[in-house]
Scaffold this motif. Sequence first.
Motif, mmCIF file in Angstrom:
data_model
loop_
_atom_site.group_PDB
_atom_site.id
_atom_site.type_symbol
_atom_site.label_atom_id
_atom_site.label_comp_id
_atom_site.label_asym_id
_atom_site.label_seq_id
_atom_site.Cartn_x
_atom_site.Cartn_y
_atom_site.Cartn_z
ATOM 1 N N SER A 3 3.311 8.248 2.460
ATOM 2 C CA SER A 3 3.936 7.017 1.971
ATOM 3 C C SER A 3 5.363 6.897 2.474
ATOM 4 N N LEU B 205 0.858 4.040 -3.034
ATOM 5 C CA LEU B 205 0.302 5.354 -2.687
ATOM 6 C C LEU B 205 1.294 6.500 -2.878
ATOM 7 N N GLN B 206 2.531 6.197 -3.220
ATOM 8 C CA GLN B 206 3.542 7.251 -3.320
ATOM 9 C C GLN B 206 3.172 8.396 -4.263
ATOM 10 N N TYR C 223 0.833 -1.204 0.000
ATOM 11 C CA TYR C 223 0.000 0.000 0.000
ATOM 12 C C TYR C 223 0.871 1.258 0.000
ATOM 13 N N GLY C 224 1.900 1.266 0.816
ATOM 14 C CA GLY C 224 2.776 2.437 0.878
ATOM 15 C C GLY C 224 3.462 2.707 -0.447
ATOM 16 N N THR C 225 3.873 1.643 -1.128
ATOM 17 C CA THR C 225 4.534 1.805 -2.425
ATOM 18 C C THR C 225 3.571 2.358 -3.463
ATOM 19 N N ARG D 23 11.482 0.911 -3.245
ATOM 20 C CA ARG D 23 10.141 1.500 -3.263
ATOM 21 C C ARG D 23 9.535 1.630 -4.659
#
Length: 584
Positions: free
Chosen positions: A522, A514-515, A510-512, A536
């Motif tokens: 993120s 959402l960048q 999710y963090g990747t 990333r």
Amino acid sequence: MRVCSLFASRSCHIFRSLQNTLVSSSTRIAAVRCSVTCNEKSVYYVTTPIFYVNASPHLGHLYSAVIADCSHRYKQLQGFNSKFATGTDEHGLKVQQAAEAAGKQPLTFCTEVSERFEHLFRSCSISHTDYIRTTELRHRQAVEHFWSVLWNKRLIYKGSYEGWYSTQDESFLTPSQVGDALDSSGNEIKVSLESGHKVEWMKEENYMFRLSAFRSQLLDWLRGNPKAIQPERFQQAVLQWLQEDLPDLSVSRQRSRLQWGIQVPGDANQTIYVWLDALVNYLSVAGYPDHHDRWWSVAHHIIGKDILKFHAIYWPAFLLGAGLRLPQAIHVHSHWTVRGKKMSKSLGNVIDPLEHSRMFTTDGLRYFLLRQGVPESDCDYTEEKVIKLLNAELADSLGGLLNRCTAAALNPAQVYPCFCPQAFPRDQGGRAAAEDYRMLEAVRNLPFVVERHYESMHFYKALEAISACVRQTNGFVQRHAPWKLDRTDGKDLRWLDTIIHVSLECMRVYGTLLQPVVPEISDKLLTRLGVRPDERSFETLDFLPHLWQRDSPFEGRALGTDTGVLFSRLETLRTHWRAVPAAA
């Protein structure tokens, strides 16, 4: 025994379905990436409209910029060399009149307003690579050259224009585009049926562009390129416009009426029409007239629906006339209303994007605009909607998940814990439930889904898919309640570590993804998970490799130092705002 056998059979079926889906989705993602590398489409060029400096920036301006910024960041994550241009449109009668009303020289006035746009974009993490002003020398030289090309091809001729003109829209209108209305004093006036702005009858000698000669070529272009204008409803609108004859277009104004603009080459009595001047900015940034081919061949325009005709009819006709390629795509977005009403100074409901980015944070406002903004239709903005969405999806769902899985109570060693294949086997049995395998299927397939929506600039669909997976991961943690497990029991401890490992893997995905949307959030999330900057990209995702008997570079790695709450809950106390920490 019969129940256990049935469960095992269903689990095995779920796994096989998951395996087939994952292989299929991996193949599709590989095909998309291969098409990028195999076709050597290593460069990407995205533009916003250049914004008119007769007034300060509003929410719609920021929305255009955030869409373009998200697309630019996404392409960079894919490995593209991406150029992203924005800027200000500083010529024209409206600017001339606004400067006079302010008692300032036009260039001084333009610089002050242009700096407000630059400040807004810096404050809202708009990572443009070029900021162009139409008062720059490079742009004037590009416009003069472009004019000369059209003139030498006899596509511009000296003539006389008589018809309706809207100064507010800087637009010439046909009789069918004009209607009757009353002004504030009750006097009858003529207005543009599209914008509602007052129009005046104009008759003057100027230069005309042979727009009528390009109707059939424009139709061929759109019919042969069904995704030239997106979403599809806007392409249909342009095709409908082209069913009617196109009158030739006035492309200059008498300099006695309009001094603030670029002079027509070789004619000191005429000023180039502001829209011809402004549209060439896209070429100016690309390096026109000498070094533009590399970027111009991959141009994508982001525009609001109110300027569709200028970009989908006038601009392609100019380009065809000059012998240049047409943009790869024109992406159109609709407008923002406020509590169901159009933003206007008279209603006092114009949203100051800088003020609201401070209220809700930069990433918060970016997320709301892209999560709620639907290109096909107008969207409504209220502060209550912003608070509700950001609290639910960023503070509670995503932030709460991170808090739980990195809390000292569940993860006292503050590491990326080990995954136990016996507790969560690839095929069946163990302590994993059928819902857990469905979650893995969704998360594994998520990058393909998100990439597809990012490509079409349907960012709201991508964020909807991510949000759904975040909810599934929260359900996974809640279902297995790791806080209830006995750390002194070896099997329980391995299962607890596995739950946390799987949850952290989901959050890494999710963090990747959402960048491009929320770069600061993120970065905070991925840093907390111990993910290095070189890990990333979309290429390095490799979700839950242990499930496929591959080593994980994260297992056993120390988590990043606690950077605080991922996103603070927003609360309103009648007339003022405050942010409070999200519940763990």
